[in-house]
Design an enzyme around this catalytic site. Structure first.
Site, PDB file in Angstrom:
ATOM      1  N   PHE A 133       0.866  -1.186   0.000  1.00 55.81           N
ATOM      2  CA  PHE A 133       0.000   0.000   0.000  1.00 55.81           C
ATOM      3  C   PHE A 133       0.898   1.230   0.000  1.00 55.81           C
ATOM      4  CE2 PHE A 133      -2.844   2.946   2.439  1.00 55.81           C
ATOM      5  CZ  PHE A 133      -4.023   2.819   1.704  1.00 55.81           C
ATOM      6  N   GLY A 193      -7.835  -1.146   7.571  1.00 55.17           N
ATOM      7  CA  GLY A 193      -6.491  -1.371   8.118  1.00 55.17           C
ATOM      8  C   GLY A 193      -6.393  -1.023   9.591  1.00 55.17           C
ATOM      9  N   ARG A 194      -7.015   0.074   9.988  1.00 54.28           N
ATOM     10  CA  ARG A 194      -6.937   0.496  11.401  1.00 54.28           C
ATOM     11  C   ARG A 194      -7.652  -0.519  12.299  1.00 54.28           C
ATOM     12  NH1 ARG A 194      -8.034   6.804   9.666  1.00 54.28           N
ATOM     13  NH2 ARG A 194      -5.870   7.199   9.048  1.00 54.28           N
ATOM     14  N   GLN A 213       7.563  -5.182  33.421  1.00 55.07           N
ATOM     15  CA  GLN A 213       7.703  -4.897  34.853  1.00 55.07           C
ATOM     16  C   GLN A 213       7.432  -6.158  35.685  1.00 55.07           C
ATOM     17  OE1 GLN A 213       8.848  -1.961  35.465  1.00 55.07           O
ATOM     18  NE2 GLN A 213       8.964  -2.144  37.685  1.00 55.07           N
ATOM     19  N   GLY A 248      10.379  -8.433  35.445  1.00 54.68           N
ATOM     20  CA  GLY A 248      11.653  -7.957  35.987  1.00 54.68           C
ATOM     21  C   GLY A 248      12.757  -8.050  34.943  1.00 54.68           C
ATOM     22  N   GLU A 263      -0.643   3.676  10.002  1.00 51.74           N
ATOM     23  CA  GLU A 263      -2.081   3.711   9.673  1.00 51.74           C
ATOM     24  C   GLU A 263      -2.798   4.830  10.443  1.00 51.74           C
ATOM     25  OE1 GLU A 263      -3.985   0.252   8.506  1.00 51.74           O
ATOM     26  OE2 GLU A 263      -2.141  -0.894   8.240  1.00 51.74           O
TER      27      GLU A 263
HETATM   28  N1  COS Z   1     -13.910   6.586   3.605  1.00 49.79           N
HETATM   29  C1  COS Z   1     -14.229   7.121   2.400  1.00 49.79           C
HETATM   30  N2  COS Z   1     -14.077   8.436   2.114  1.00 49.79           N
HETATM   31  C2  COS Z   1     -13.612   9.229   3.083  1.00 49.79           C
HETATM   32  C3  COS Z   1     -13.278   8.758   4.365  1.00 49.79           C
HETATM   33  C4  COS Z   1     -13.456   7.379   4.615  1.00 49.79           C
HETATM   34  N3  COS Z   1     -13.148   6.854   5.798  1.00 49.79           N
HETATM   35  N4  COS Z   1     -12.833   9.782   5.124  1.00 49.79           N
HETATM   36  C5  COS Z   1     -12.896  10.876   4.345  1.00 49.79           C
HETATM   37  N5  COS Z   1     -13.374  10.554   3.125  1.00 49.79           N
HETATM   38  C6  COS Z   1     -13.635  11.458   2.004  1.00 49.79           C
HETATM   39  C7  COS Z   1     -14.544  12.600   2.459  1.00 49.79           C
HETATM   40  O1  COS Z   1     -15.888  12.250   2.317  1.00 49.79           O
HETATM   41  C8  COS Z   1     -14.138  13.707   1.531  1.00 49.79           C
HETATM   42  O2  COS Z   1     -14.811  13.544   0.293  1.00 49.79           O
HETATM   43  P1  COS Z   1     -15.164  14.815  -0.667  1.00 49.79           P
HETATM   44  O3  COS Z   1     -13.906  15.201  -1.317  1.00 49.79           O
HETATM   45  O4  COS Z   1     -16.156  14.240  -1.631  1.00 49.79           O
HETATM   46  O5  COS Z   1     -15.718  15.896   0.223  1.00 49.79           O
HETATM   47  C9  COS Z   1     -12.667  13.467   1.303  1.00 49.79           C
HETATM   48  O6  COS Z   1     -12.425  12.076   1.601  1.00 49.79           O
HETATM   49  C10 COS Z   1     -11.792  14.310   2.173  1.00 49.79           C
HETATM   50  O7  COS Z   1     -12.188  14.070   3.507  1.00 49.79           O
HETATM   51  P2  COS Z   1     -11.697  14.939   4.720  1.00 49.79           P
HETATM   52  O8  COS Z   1     -11.987  16.390   4.463  1.00 49.79           O
HETATM   53  O9  COS Z   1     -12.232  14.336   5.980  1.00 49.79           O
HETATM   54  O10 COS Z   1     -10.135  14.727   4.637  1.00 49.79           O
HETATM   55  P3  COS Z   1      -9.037  15.396   5.469  1.00 49.79           P
HETATM   56  O11 COS Z   1      -8.021  15.914   4.531  1.00 49.79           O
HETATM   57  O12 COS Z   1      -9.584  16.335   6.492  1.00 49.79           O
HETATM   58  O13 COS Z   1      -8.458  14.088   6.215  1.00 49.79           O
HETATM   59  C11 COS Z   1      -7.174  12.999   7.844  1.00 49.79           C
HETATM   60  C12 COS Z   1      -7.612  14.288   7.234  1.00 49.79           C
HETATM   61  C13 COS Z   1      -6.315  13.344   8.999  1.00 49.79           C
HETATM   62  C14 COS Z   1      -8.385  12.216   8.352  1.00 49.79           C
HETATM   63  C15 COS Z   1      -6.439  12.109   6.813  1.00 49.79           C
HETATM   64  O14 COS Z   1      -5.512  12.871   6.091  1.00 49.79           O
HETATM   65  C16 COS Z   1      -5.727  10.958   7.475  1.00 49.79           C
HETATM   66  O15 COS Z   1      -6.349   9.957   7.858  1.00 49.79           O
HETATM   67  N6  COS Z   1      -4.396  11.067   7.615  1.00 49.79           N
HETATM   68  C17 COS Z   1      -3.587  10.006   8.158  1.00 49.79           C
HETATM   69  C18 COS Z   1      -3.066   9.197   7.030  1.00 49.79           C
HETATM   70  C19 COS Z   1      -2.539   7.890   7.491  1.00 49.79           C
HETATM   71  O16 COS Z   1      -3.196   7.148   8.198  1.00 49.79           O
HETATM   72  N7  COS Z   1      -1.346   7.562   7.036  1.00 49.79           N
HETATM   73  C20 COS Z   1      -0.761   6.305   7.284  1.00 49.79           C
HETATM   74  C21 COS Z   1      -0.554   5.639   5.962  1.00 49.79           C
HETATM   75  S1  COS Z   1      -0.637   3.927   5.958  1.00 49.79           S
HETATM   76  S2  COS Z   1       0.814   3.356   7.080  1.00 49.79           S
END
Ligand code: COS
Length: 386
Positions: A123, A242-243, A336, A339, A363
């Site tokens: 991924f 994944g989470r 812990q 030990g 994730e």
């Molecule tokens: N499933 C499907 N679609 C989703 C979704 C989900 N769980 N969560 C958000 N979306 C969609 C929203 O509906 C939105 O759609 P539109 O563009 O049609 O409005 C779009 O995605 C953007 O959503 P949102 O505004 O919530 O996104 P953000 O940029 O605010 O997201 C977070 C911020 C922090 C939630 C995101 O960037 C994140 O999870 N970051 C961490 C990444 C991560 O886990 N990295 C590890 C990689 S794998 S080791």
């Protein structure tokens, strides 16, 4: 509300428990010591049907529900987080994304190979400069007559050195922000796809981790997963699965900490009696048991919602946040109880602590989970300037 597992779920859990004890536990320490990614063991996971548990039978999967999948992940996670990571990546990040977003042709081409373990998948979301801010991809996808050309680099990609299929997230139109992201199914024998092993990790030493460079990698039009612009949603929906899987694996670590601590404390004698008879030792064991049960219930709830087809992003983040942080605490407490013996790898607890540490990072960090939960409760997106 029903807290009882069905007869089938109990059987799946007991089978996974026996498999873990018979096949995984003894090898985990050596694989960790030697930084060995155990492909033989991966093949056994595949034989058990653990690489495609939630995939329908017609694509080679076991067609189990999420709750049952979580039970398997918990048991494998108790034995070895490196092998649990294989299941989480292959099943949750790769297969679930193809299942939800793939065309019939893509499902038929890839899912049977992934479920059987013939191919591993990875991924490719995280980049050297892109972690929590997942929408801000530097990797670029340029449209050509024949399809797409991808350039960029990916970082900390589990299974990346062995994967035959990589989900690669790339920006197709930087002006569009997250709506310009696309996800590509890249077959890794393509010229320009170059993985490199990452070593010297704190934990998960038996897991394969790669930095990947993509240099003019050509992908045909039918290598696009979903539509151009769906990439961010593909990533977020895969992370919902994944989470959950990471959280379930952490319940396994918590349970492993309880089991190891009960065992050791009854054997270890101090002041002329087993240390299990001391109240302060029992308090540590009780605290671990409470955290284990609480984490497990949160994972089951998230699984229940997934199986019911209900929204579950917030509940999955709650389960991931709690289970991963609880597992870090339990691993620390278990050392812990042990030990000095807990500080060397004769017992699993020092590896639990090293292996579990990454689960509050990958994730989505604990802080990202808190922001997702906080936004759901307040209606305010803390990532957007007011
Ligand atoms: N499933 C499907 N679609 C989703 C979704 C989900 N769980 N969560 C958000 N979306 C969609 C929203 O509906 C939105 O759609 P539109 O563009 O049609 O409005 C779009 O995605 C953007 O959503 P949102 O505004 O919530 O996104 P953000 O940029 O605010 O997201 C977070 C911020 C922090 C939630 C995101 O960037 C994140 O999870 N970051 C961490 C990444 C991560 O886990 N990295 C590890 C990689 S794998 S080791």
């Amino acid at each position: 509300m029903d807290f009882e597992l069905s007869a089938e779920q109990r059987l799946v859990k007991e089978t996974a428990r026996a498999f873990t004890d018979n096949e995984i536990v003894d090898r985990a320490r050596e694989n960790d010591r030697n930084e060995h990614f155990d492909l033989e063991l991966v093949a056994k996971l595949a034989e058990q049907g653990y690489l495609g548990a939630i995939v329908p039978r017609k694509y080679g999967g076991a067609e189990l529900d999420y709750l049952t999948y979580g039970l398997i992940v918990e048991e494998i996670g108790r034995g070895d987080s490196a092998m649990r990571t294989v299941i989480s990546v292959q099943t949750s990040l790769v297969c679930s994304a193809i299942l939800r977003w793939g065309s019939e042709k893509q499902k038929q081409r890839y899912l049977p190979k992934l479920c059987s373990g013939e191919w591993l998948g990875c991924f490719g979301l995280t980049e050297p400069d892109t972690g929590s801010d997942a929408a801000n991809q530097r990797t670029r996808a340029r449209k050509t007559d024949a399809g797409w050309t991808i350039n960029g680099s990916k970082m900390f990609i589990s299974l990346g050195n062995h994967a035959k299929l990589a989900l690669i997230f790339a920006q197709s139109d930087p002006d569009e922000g997250h709506r310009g992201l696309a996800c590509f199914l890249v077959e890794t024998d393509q010229p320009g796809f170059q993985p490199q092993e990452i070593h010297h990790k704190l934990g998960l030493r038996g897991s394969d981790t790669a930095a990947i460079s993509l240099d003019d990698v050509e992908v045909p039009d039918d290598g696009l997963l979903g539509e151009v612009g769906d990439g961010f949603k593909v990533a977020m929906s895969a992370l919902d699965s994944g989470r959950y899987s990471v959280a379930a694996g952490c319940v396994g670590i918590c349970q492993g900490c309880v089991d190891a601590s009960v065992r050791y404390s009854k054997e270890r004698q101090q002041f002329g009696r087993p240390i299990a008879s001391f109240q302060l030792v029992q308090a540590m064991i009780a605290d671990m048991a409470v955290e284990t049960e609480a984490a497990r219930m949160l994972v089951w709830r998230a699984g229940f919602l997934k199986d019911a087809g209900k929204p579950n992003t917030t509940e999955t983040s709650i389960a991931k946040l709690y289970a991963t942080e609880a597992a870090v605490r339990c691993a620390n407490t278990a050392i812990q109880v042990h030990g000095g013996s807990g500080y060397v790898d004769d017992h699993p607890v020092e590896r639990y602590l090293r292996d579990v540490r990454v689960t509050t990072l990958y994730e989505g960090t604990s802080q990202i989970q808190q922001l997702i939960i906080g936004r759901a409760l307040t209606g305010i997106n803390a990532l957007v300037p007011a």
